[in-house]
Design an enzyme around this catalytic site. Structure first.
Site, PDB file in Angstrom:
ATOM      1  N   ARG A 237      17.791  19.430  35.503  1.00 46.12           N
ATOM      2  CA  ARG A 237      17.282  19.890  34.216  1.00 46.12           C
ATOM      3  C   ARG A 237      16.893  21.354  34.357  1.00 46.12           C
ATOM      4  NH1 ARG A 237      19.448  16.375  32.090  1.00 46.12           N
ATOM      5  NH2 ARG A 237      18.677  14.687  30.786  1.00 46.12           N
ATOM      6  N   HIS A 298      25.840  22.015  30.288  1.00 41.44           N
ATOM      7  CA  HIS A 298      25.404  20.607  30.374  1.00 41.44           C
ATOM      8  C   HIS A 298      26.620  19.670  30.289  1.00 41.44           C
ATOM      9  CE1 HIS A 298      21.477  18.190  29.833  1.00 41.44           C
ATOM     10  NE2 HIS A 298      22.400  17.390  30.354  1.00 41.44           N
TER      11      HIS A 298
END
Ligand code: NAI
Length: 332
Positions: A237, A298
């Site tokens: 993350r 992502h």
């Protein structure tokens, strides 16, 4: 009457994977490209089930509007649920379900791809040969064999990643406050304190969740502890890494290579085409200028297998809820 579900932030690949799996479930699906937030929640009026994605905003205002429109299940098509106001969902009696795990291989293999690309400069080599430049200057890499990789977080994804790197003949160091992974130990991995891992690894890869304890785990201090010229990979993350500190470390040569699939400020940028707009994020713009940095948006989860698993678990959660025995519920 079949259950109706509105799928927010949906793209063509979501339509294809959900429709393929839905042949077994028969949920009435309505795909919307819009993000979900308090403004767009009106689109969900009459849908008892809503399916948001990771950068949708499922806060108090959104949930209250969804509730008034008849929504009673929020079926997340992600593992993470940090974008949902769980206490409000509970107060309103809205069930929240998620996809706790899907292809760890997708994420682990993406991290490996980033390592190989950065090391052998595939991104530069391909651009060069397309221009008719067949020189090798600046493309010198190193053998991964015999080098050391540090895996931070050896859960489902980290252990798959560590096993792949052991297969390359790398020495594997691991750091995880939880139980050591047997399959990694069997491949000769050594669990060490974080500072030892940082000091001894040629490649450091992040596979831990974003928690208060892991926020900015890699900051200026941690970068300073790393081997000079080492490689950092983040498919975890964005908030695990202090983005500002990366620029100084790259400029000084302390950090030799950087691969990011996630970025602290990715919301509103990643998953979208911004190629006709000026990039307003100065840190991201600077990072994109380094030849030894690659950034993907992502994308690590994005394999056919993972998409089908996400669709299968999400639709399974909807059916289980409809049958009165909800699965993969997030309690908060
Ligand atoms: P997991 O829950 O199986 O493993 C996480 C591991 O991190 C656990 O072993 C835990 O003990 C460890 N951990 C917790 N605190 C730690 C700390 N302070 N330092 C080091 N390790 C710590 O999770 P999984 O499925 O392996 O996923 C890992 C992360 O990967 C997720 O939290 C998510 O943020 C990210 N992810 C990224 C994707 C992408 O497309 N880029 C897709 C899926 C997940």
């Amino acid at each position: 009457m079949p259950t109706r579900m509105i799928v927010f932030s949906s793209r063509q690949y979501d339509v294809e994977s959900f429709n393929e799996v839905n042949a077994q479930y028969g949920v009435e699906l309505d795909f919307q490209e819009s993000h979900l937030d308090a403004e767009t929640a009106v689109l969900a009026r009459g849908f008892e089930t809503v399916c948001p994605f990771v950068n949708d905003c499922v806060d108090m205002a959104t949930l209250e509007k969804l509730y008034l429109g008849g929504t009673r299940l929020v079926a997340l098509r992600s593992a993470g649920f940090n974008h949902v106001d769980l206490p409000t969902a509970k107060r309103l009696g809205i069930t929240v379900a998620r996809v706790p795990a899907y292809s760890p291989h997708a994420v682990a293999e993406h991290a490996v791809g980033m390592i190989l690309t950065l090391n052998r400069r595939f991104h530069r080599a391909v651009a060069r040969t397309r221009e008719g430049d067949f020189s090798l200057n600046g493309l010198l890499g190193f053998d991964l064999y015999g080098k050391t990789v540090g895996v931070i977080g050896t859960g489902v994804i980290g252990r798959v990643f560590g096993c792949i790197m052991a297969g390359f003949g790398m020495n594997v160091l691991a750091y995880d406050p939880g139980t050591p992974a047997d399959d990694l130990l069997a491949r000769g991995a050594r669990y060490v304190p974080l500072d030892t891992l940082l000091a001894e690894s040629d490649v450091v890869s992040l596979h831990c969740p974003l928690l208060p304890a892991t926020y900015h785990l890699i900051d200026e201090r941690a970068l300073g502890k790393m081997k000079r010229g080492a490689m950092l990979i983040n498919t975890g993350r964005g908030g695990l890494v202090e983005s500002n500190a990366l620029i100084g470390a790259l400029k000084s040569g302390q950090l030799g290579h950087l691969g990011l699939d996630v970025y602290e400020e990715e919301g509103g940028l990643f998953f979208e085409d911004h190629s006709n707009r000026l990039l307003q994020d100065d840190v991201l713009a600077r990072l994109l200028m380094f030849p030894n940095v690659i950034i993907t948006s992502h994308q690590a989860f994005f394999t056919r297998e993972a998409l089908l698993e996400i669709a299968t678990t999400t639709l399974g959660n909807v059916k289980a809820w409809k049958d009165g025995a909800p699965t993969n519920v997030v309690d908060g």
